[in-house]
Design a protein around this motif. Structure first.
Motif, PDB file in Angstrom:
ATOM      1  N   PRO A  69       0.792  -1.229   0.000  1.00  0.00           N
ATOM      2  CA  PRO A  69       0.000   0.000   0.000  1.00  0.00           C
ATOM      3  C   PRO A  69       0.833   1.292   0.000  1.00  0.00           C
ATOM      4  O   PRO A  69       0.382   2.313  -0.484  1.00  0.00           O
ATOM      5  CB  PRO A  69      -0.809  -0.110   1.291  1.00  0.00           C
ATOM      6  CG  PRO A  69       0.100  -0.861   2.213  1.00  0.00           C
ATOM      7  CD  PRO A  69       0.872  -1.827   1.356  1.00  0.00           C
ATOM      8  N   VAL A  70       2.082   1.250   0.584  1.00  0.00           N
ATOM      9  CA  VAL A  70       2.833   2.511   0.677  1.00  0.00           C
ATOM     10  C   VAL A  70       4.122   2.503  -0.139  1.00  0.00           C
ATOM     11  O   VAL A  70       4.796   3.524  -0.245  1.00  0.00           O
ATOM     12  CB  VAL A  70       3.161   2.869   2.149  1.00  0.00           C
ATOM     13  CG1 VAL A  70       1.889   3.116   2.930  1.00  0.00           C
ATOM     14  CG2 VAL A  70       4.018   1.806   2.819  1.00  0.00           C
ATOM     15  N   GLY A 129      -1.354  10.942   8.567  1.00  0.00           N
ATOM     16  CA  GLY A 129      -0.338   9.941   8.282  1.00  0.00           C
ATOM     17  C   GLY A 129      -0.250   9.580   6.805  1.00  0.00           C
ATOM     18  O   GLY A 129      -1.033  10.046   5.976  1.00  0.00           O
ATOM     19  N   THR A 130       0.704   8.702   6.506  1.00  0.00           N
ATOM     20  CA  THR A 130       1.026   8.387   5.117  1.00  0.00           C
ATOM     21  C   THR A 130      -0.109   7.668   4.395  1.00  0.00           C
ATOM     22  O   THR A 130      -0.533   8.066   3.312  1.00  0.00           O
ATOM     23  CB  THR A 130       2.304   7.538   5.048  1.00  0.00           C
ATOM     24  OG1 THR A 130       3.415   8.308   5.532  1.00  0.00           O
ATOM     25  CG2 THR A 130       2.589   7.108   3.608  1.00  0.00           C
ATOM     26  N   ALA A 185      10.701  13.548   2.834  1.00  0.00           N
ATOM     27  CA  ALA A 185      11.710  12.540   2.531  1.00  0.00           C
ATOM     28  C   ALA A 185      12.022  11.793   3.820  1.00  0.00           C
ATOM     29  O   ALA A 185      12.335  12.411   4.843  1.00  0.00           O
ATOM     30  CB  ALA A 185      12.978  13.177   1.965  1.00  0.00           C
ATOM     31  N   ARG A 186      11.881  10.489   3.767  1.00  0.00           N
ATOM     32  CA  ARG A 186      12.090   9.608   4.924  1.00  0.00           C
ATOM     33  C   ARG A 186      11.273  10.072   6.144  1.00  0.00           C
ATOM     34  O   ARG A 186      11.746  10.086   7.279  1.00  0.00           O
ATOM     35  CB  ARG A 186      13.573   9.498   5.279  1.00  0.00           C
ATOM     36  CG  ARG A 186      13.924   8.193   5.993  1.00  0.00           C
ATOM     37  CD  ARG A 186      15.406   8.106   6.302  1.00  0.00           C
ATOM     38  NE  ARG A 186      16.210   7.927   5.126  1.00  0.00           N
ATOM     39  CZ  ARG A 186      16.482   6.751   4.561  1.00  0.00           C
ATOM     40  NH1 ARG A 186      15.973   5.639   5.064  1.00  0.00           N
ATOM     41  NH2 ARG A 186      17.257   6.675   3.492  1.00  0.00           N
ATOM     42  N   GLY A 187      10.044  10.483   5.874  1.00  0.00           N
ATOM     43  CA  GLY A 187       9.143  10.859   6.949  1.00  0.00           C
ATOM     44  C   GLY A 187       9.477  12.161   7.639  1.00  0.00           C
ATOM     45  O   GLY A 187       8.978  12.434   8.733  1.00  0.00           O
ATOM     46  N   ARG A 188      10.258  13.009   6.975  1.00  0.00           N
ATOM     47  CA  ARG A 188      10.593  14.323   7.528  1.00  0.00           C
ATOM     48  C   ARG A 188      10.289  15.402   6.493  1.00  0.00           C
ATOM     49  O   ARG A 188      10.481  15.188   5.295  1.00  0.00           O
ATOM     50  CB  ARG A 188      12.079  14.393   7.926  1.00  0.00           C
ATOM     51  CG  ARG A 188      12.482  13.431   9.030  1.00  0.00           C
ATOM     52  CD  ARG A 188      13.917  13.694   9.467  1.00  0.00           C
ATOM     53  NE  ARG A 188      14.848  13.474   8.372  1.00  0.00           N
ATOM     54  CZ  ARG A 188      15.432  12.309   8.104  1.00  0.00           C
ATOM     55  NH1 ARG A 188      15.154  11.236   8.845  1.00  0.00           N
ATOM     56  NH2 ARG A 188      16.282  12.190   7.107  1.00  0.00           N
ATOM     57  N   TYR A 189       9.868  16.569   6.997  1.00  0.00           N
ATOM     58  CA  TYR A 189       9.549  17.659   6.080  1.00  0.00           C
ATOM     59  C   TYR A 189      10.818  18.155   5.408  1.00  0.00           C
ATOM     60  O   TYR A 189      11.846  18.403   6.052  1.00  0.00           O
ATOM     61  CB  TYR A 189       8.869  18.803   6.834  1.00  0.00           C
ATOM     62  CG  TYR A 189       8.485  19.956   5.929  1.00  0.00           C
ATOM     63  CD1 TYR A 189       7.466  19.808   4.989  1.00  0.00           C
ATOM     64  CD2 TYR A 189       9.139  21.183   6.007  1.00  0.00           C
ATOM     65  CE1 TYR A 189       7.102  20.852   4.146  1.00  0.00           C
ATOM     66  CE2 TYR A 189       8.778  22.235   5.176  1.00  0.00           C
ATOM     67  CZ  TYR A 189       7.767  22.066   4.252  1.00  0.00           C
ATOM     68  OH  TYR A 189       7.418  23.107   3.412  1.00  0.00           O
ATOM     69  N   PHE A 190      10.755  18.314   4.097  1.00  0.00           N
ATOM     70  CA  PHE A 190      11.886  18.825   3.322  1.00  0.00           C
ATOM     71  C   PHE A 190      11.654  20.251   2.845  1.00  0.00           C
ATOM     72  O   PHE A 190      12.525  21.108   2.927  1.00  0.00           O
ATOM     73  CB  PHE A 190      12.143  17.926   2.104  1.00  0.00           C
ATOM     74  CG  PHE A 190      13.224  18.452   1.209  1.00  0.00           C
ATOM     75  CD1 PHE A 190      14.555  18.177   1.486  1.00  0.00           C
ATOM     76  CD2 PHE A 190      12.921  19.244   0.106  1.00  0.00           C
ATOM     77  CE1 PHE A 190      15.568  18.692   0.678  1.00  0.00           C
ATOM     78  CE2 PHE A 190      13.924  19.758  -0.711  1.00  0.00           C
ATOM     79  CZ  PHE A 190      15.250  19.477  -0.413  1.00  0.00           C
ATOM     80  N   GLY A 191      10.479  20.515   2.325  1.00  0.00           N
ATOM     81  CA  GLY A 191      10.181  21.811   1.714  1.00  0.00           C
ATOM     82  C   GLY A 191       9.139  21.611   0.631  1.00  0.00           C
ATOM     83  O   GLY A 191       8.337  20.686   0.678  1.00  0.00           O
ATOM     84  N   GLN A 192       9.165  22.445  -0.381  1.00  0.00           N
ATOM     85  CA  GLN A 192       8.170  22.354  -1.442  1.00  0.00           C
ATOM     86  C   GLN A 192       8.366  21.137  -2.330  1.00  0.00           C
ATOM     87  O   GLN A 192       7.398  20.530  -2.771  1.00  0.00           O
ATOM     88  CB  GLN A 192       8.185  23.636  -2.284  1.00  0.00           C
ATOM     89  CG  GLN A 192       7.612  24.837  -1.576  1.00  0.00           C
ATOM     90  CD  GLN A 192       6.146  24.658  -1.256  1.00  0.00           C
ATOM     91  OE1 GLN A 192       5.378  24.097  -2.033  1.00  0.00           O
ATOM     92  NE2 GLN A 192       5.733  25.150  -0.093  1.00  0.00           N
ATOM     93  N   SER A 193       9.614  20.777  -2.614  1.00  0.00           N
ATOM     94  CA  SER A 193       9.812  19.645  -3.528  1.00  0.00           C
ATOM     95  C   SER A 193      11.181  18.999  -3.340  1.00  0.00           C
ATOM     96  O   SER A 193      12.195  19.512  -3.822  1.00  0.00           O
ATOM     97  CB  SER A 193       9.649  20.074  -4.987  1.00  0.00           C
ATOM     98  OG  SER A 193       9.850  18.971  -5.854  1.00  0.00           O
TER      99      SER A 193
END
Length: 355
Positions: free
Chosen positions: A28-29, A289-290, A158-166
Motif C-alpha cells: 500500500p505505501v 499519516g502516510t 523525505a524519509r518521513g521528515r519535512y523537506f520543503g516544497q519539492s
C-alpha cells in the motif's frame, strides 16, 4: 510523443503541446514490480497506442535498497489546444485507473523514502521548434520556470521528515539547474529534445489537481505567445530554484516580481503559487499519516476529489494488505513477460536516440 505526429500537425497550429505523466502505484505505501502487471493490462487493451505511450521506471544504485520499482508513465497525444490536451490526460487517467487496484499517486516523491533516483515527474513538450525561435522560447520559459514549478510542486517529505516544497526538484538525478549553451543535455529542468525536436519542460512534479495542470499549460502557452523577450542566467536561475524548492513563493525574493511580469500577459491566481499542492499534502500527512494521505491522493486521481477526511475503503485496504505471495509473484512475472520484455526493443532504441 511521436516525431511524425509533431511534424504532421505543425502546419495546423504554431503551438503544439504534449504531456508525459509519471505516477507511483503503491501496495500500500511502496511500489512493487506488480506495477508492470498494470502496464501489461493497459498495453494489451490498446497495443497500438500504449506501446509508444507508456513506460516503466526503476530505482538505481543505493536507492534499490528502499524500493526497486519506481513510477509508471502514460503520455498523451499531441494537441493544438489546452482543452483537448486536458481531455486526453483525463482519458489516460481513467484508463490506467480501470486496470489498476493499487494506489495511484501523482506526487514527486514518496513520503517514507529518501531516494533521488525514485521520483516521478510531469514532462510537457512544446514544439516542434527550430532556429532562433528555439532560443527565444527557451529563454522566456527559463525566465519563469522556477515560479511555474510551484504550480505542481508535490513532494514535501523525505524519509518521513519535512523537506520543503519539492524534494524531487531539489534532489532528483534526472533534472537539475539549466546549462546555458548546452540545452540538449538530458538531465536538467528543461531541454531541447534530441529525439523529438521539442522543448521539453522536465522540472514539474505530477499533481492530481487538473485545475493546476490547466493553469500551468495556460501560463506556458501565454509565455510562448507573448511578443516580449525575457532573459536568464545560470547563477540566478540556480539560486531561485534552490529557494523555491525549499521555502516556496514566500521565501523567494523574486517571486512577486516574476508573478507581476507574468500577469502582464497572463491572468493567473497568485494563490496557486502561494499555497501549493505540497502544502496540502504536508498538512494532510501531519494530521492523518502516510496511508490515509495516499488514499486521498488516489481518490483525487480517480475521481477528482482530494478529501483527507474520507474514510479508507475497507475492502481496498484489506485487498492491499492481504494479497498473497503467490499472487504477487504471478503479477510480477506477468508484467515482466507481457510488458517489459515486449517493450524492451523500443526502450533501447528510444534511449539511444535521447542520448
Amino acid at each position: 510523443m511521436k516525431t511524425e505526429q509533431l511534424t504532421r500537425q505543425a502546419n495546423s497550429s504554431s503551438i503544439l503541446l504534449g504531456l508525459e505523466e509519471e505516477v507511483f502505484v503503491t501496495e500500500p505505501v511502496l511500489p512493487s514490480i506488480g506495477s508492470l502487471y498494470y502496464l501489461a493490462r493497459l498495453l494489451w487493451r490498446n497495443p497500438s497506442y500504449y506501446y509508444t505511450h507508456s513506460a516503466s521506471n526503476f530505482a538505481r544504485g543505493r536507492d534499490l535498497r528502499q524500493a526497486v520499482m519506481s513510477g509508471v508513465e502514460v503520455s498523451t497525444g499531441v494537441h493544438s489546444s489546452i482543452d483537448s490536451l486536458i481531455e486526453d490526460l483525463s482519458a489516460r487517467r481513467q484508463e490506467l485507473a480501470s486496470v489498476c487496484d493499487g494506489l495511484i499517486l501523482p506526487i514527486g516523491h514518496l513520503f517514507d523514502l529518501e531516494a533521488p533516483t525514485n521520483t516521478c515527474g510531469l514532462h510537457i513538450h512544446v514544439g516542434p521548434v527550430s532556429g532562433r525561435e528555439t532560443e527565444r522560447i527557451y529563454s522566456n520559459l527559463a525566465h519563469f520556470l522556477p515560479l511555474l514549478a510551484l504550480l505542481t510542486a508535490s513532494s514535501p517529505l523525505a524519509r518521513g521528515r519535512y523537506f520543503g516544497q519539492s524534494f524531487r526538484i531539489a534532489k532528483s538525478y534526472a533534472i537539475g539547474p539549466l546549462r546555458k549553451g548546452n540545452e540538449k543535455y538530458r538531465f536538467q529542468d528543461m531541454i531541447v529534445s534530441r529525439r523529438l525536436g521539442t522543448i521539453e519542460l522536465r522540472i514539474f512534479d505530477p499533481v492530481w489537481d487538473l485545475k493546476r495542470v490547466r493553469t500551468l499549460l495556460r501560463c506556458i502557452e501565454a509565455i510562448l505567445k507573448t511578443g516580449l523577450q525575457f532573459t536568464w542566467d545560470e547563477d540566478s536561475y540556480k539560486d531561485c530554484r534552490e529557494i523555491v524548492t525549499r521555502t516556496g513563493y514566500g521565501g523567494y525574493d523574486n517571486g512577486g516580481r516574476l508573478y507581476s511580469e507574468l500577469r502582464e500577459f497572463c491572468e493567473v491566481d497568485e494563490g496557486l503559487f502561494r499555497r501549493t499542492a505540497s502544502d496540502e499534502l504536508y498538512e494532510c500527512w501531519k494530521k492523518h499519516g502516510t496511508l490515509r494521505t495516499y488514499f486521498a491522493v488516489d481518490n483525487a486521481y480517480r475521481n477528482g476529489v482530494f478529501d483527507p477526511e474520507t474514510e479508507i475503503p475497507a475492502e481496498a485496504a484489506r485487498r492491499l494488505a492481504t494479497r498473497s505471495f503467490g499472487e504477487r509473484v504471478f503479477r510480477a512475472a506477468s508484467g515482466l513477460i507481457f510488458y517489459y520484455a515486449i517493450k524492451l526493443p523500443y526502450i533501447v532504441v528510444k534511449g539511444l536516440k535521447e542520448h
